[in-house]
Scaffold this motif. Structure first.
Motif, PDB file in Angstrom:
ATOM      1  N   GLN A  61       0.837  -1.197   0.000  1.00  0.00           N
ATOM      2  CA  GLN A  61       0.000   0.000   0.000  1.00  0.00           C
ATOM      3  C   GLN A  61       0.872   1.247   0.000  1.00  0.00           C
ATOM      4  N   ILE A  78      -3.698   3.844  -2.141  1.00  0.00           N
ATOM      5  CA  ILE A  78      -4.021   2.710  -3.008  1.00  0.00           C
ATOM      6  C   ILE A  78      -3.305   1.483  -2.460  1.00  0.00           C
ATOM      7  N   SER A  79      -3.912   0.301  -2.652  1.00  0.00           N
ATOM      8  CA  SER A  79      -3.281  -0.929  -2.174  1.00  0.00           C
ATOM      9  C   SER A  79      -3.689  -2.106  -3.053  1.00  0.00           C
ATOM     10  N   THR A  80      -2.848  -3.121  -3.015  1.00  0.00           N
ATOM     11  CA  THR A  80      -3.143  -4.378  -3.700  1.00  0.00           C
ATOM     12  C   THR A  80      -2.559  -5.508  -2.873  1.00  0.00           C
ATOM     13  N   LEU A  93      -5.315 -10.689  -7.921  1.00  0.00           N
ATOM     14  CA  LEU A  93      -5.045  -9.425  -7.245  1.00  0.00           C
ATOM     15  C   LEU A  93      -6.332  -8.779  -6.772  1.00  0.00           C
ATOM     16  N   LYS A  94      -6.308  -8.327  -5.542  1.00  0.00           N
ATOM     17  CA  LYS A  94      -7.387  -7.510  -5.005  1.00  0.00           C
ATOM     18  C   LYS A  94      -6.869  -6.087  -4.938  1.00  0.00           C
ATOM     19  N   TRP A  95      -7.676  -5.134  -5.366  1.00  0.00           N
ATOM     20  CA  TRP A  95      -7.290  -3.725  -5.384  1.00  0.00           C
ATOM     21  C   TRP A  95      -8.220  -2.930  -4.488  1.00  0.00           C
ATOM     22  N   GLY A  97      -8.638   1.367  -2.908  1.00  0.00           N
ATOM     23  CA  GLY A  97      -8.119   2.730  -2.903  1.00  0.00           C
ATOM     24  C   GLY A  97      -9.108   3.661  -2.244  1.00  0.00           C
ATOM     25  N   GLY A 120     -12.992  -1.192  -1.996  1.00  0.00           N
ATOM     26  CA  GLY A 120     -12.401  -2.454  -2.435  1.00  0.00           C
ATOM     27  C   GLY A 120     -13.476  -3.153  -3.236  1.00  0.00           C
TER      28      GLY A 120
END
Length: 133
Positions: A61, A78-80, A93-95, A97, A120
């Motif tokens: 993140q 933002i994160s994944t 992948l999960k995203w 933000g 999410g």
């Protein structure tokens, strides 16, 4: 075994770029309450804590902390990441933000109140004390 790597850099002597990489390893038969959890107010904001559970977890993140006015900051992020087991890992992948507002309560001890709105799988709202990382 858990790994948590963080970096903080300053831009323009005011903006802060904060980044975090987290990895959890669990070996053997892992009890349900010791599984790695993806989501919550600290990592992968925008997912309910524990929405995704697995033996192992990795997540990245980044957050930009921008001063707005006196003790107020804005923080887009933002994160994944993903949870997995080594036996049958299929990368999905999960995203997530969002953005938040910070109010500095105590500068010396770096205590902030933060309000974040994140997306999410759906929108989540967080009102907490201290930073996510």
């Amino acid at each position: 075994m858990d790994s948590d790597l963080r970096t903080f850099s300053t831009l323009n002597n005011q903006w802060i770029i904060a980044s975090q990489f987290v990895m959890n390893y669990r070996i053997g038969e892992v009890p349900f309450y010791h599984l790695s959890l993806l989501g919550g107010n600290k990592i992968m904001r925008g997912f309910y804590e524990g929405r995704y559970r697995g033996n192992n977890l990795w997540a990245i993140q980044c957050e930009l902390r921008i001063p707005i006015f006196k003790r107020f900051f804005m923080a887009p992020f933002i994160s994944t990441g993903d949870v997995f087991s080594f036996e049958d890992y299929d990368l999905v992948l999960k995203w997530a933000g969002g953005a938040g507002i910070r109010y500095i309560l105590n500068r010396e001890k770096r205590v902030n109140i933060r309000f974040d709105i994140a997306h999410g799988e759906e929108f989540q709202f967080y009102l907490t004390v201290l930073e996510a990382f």
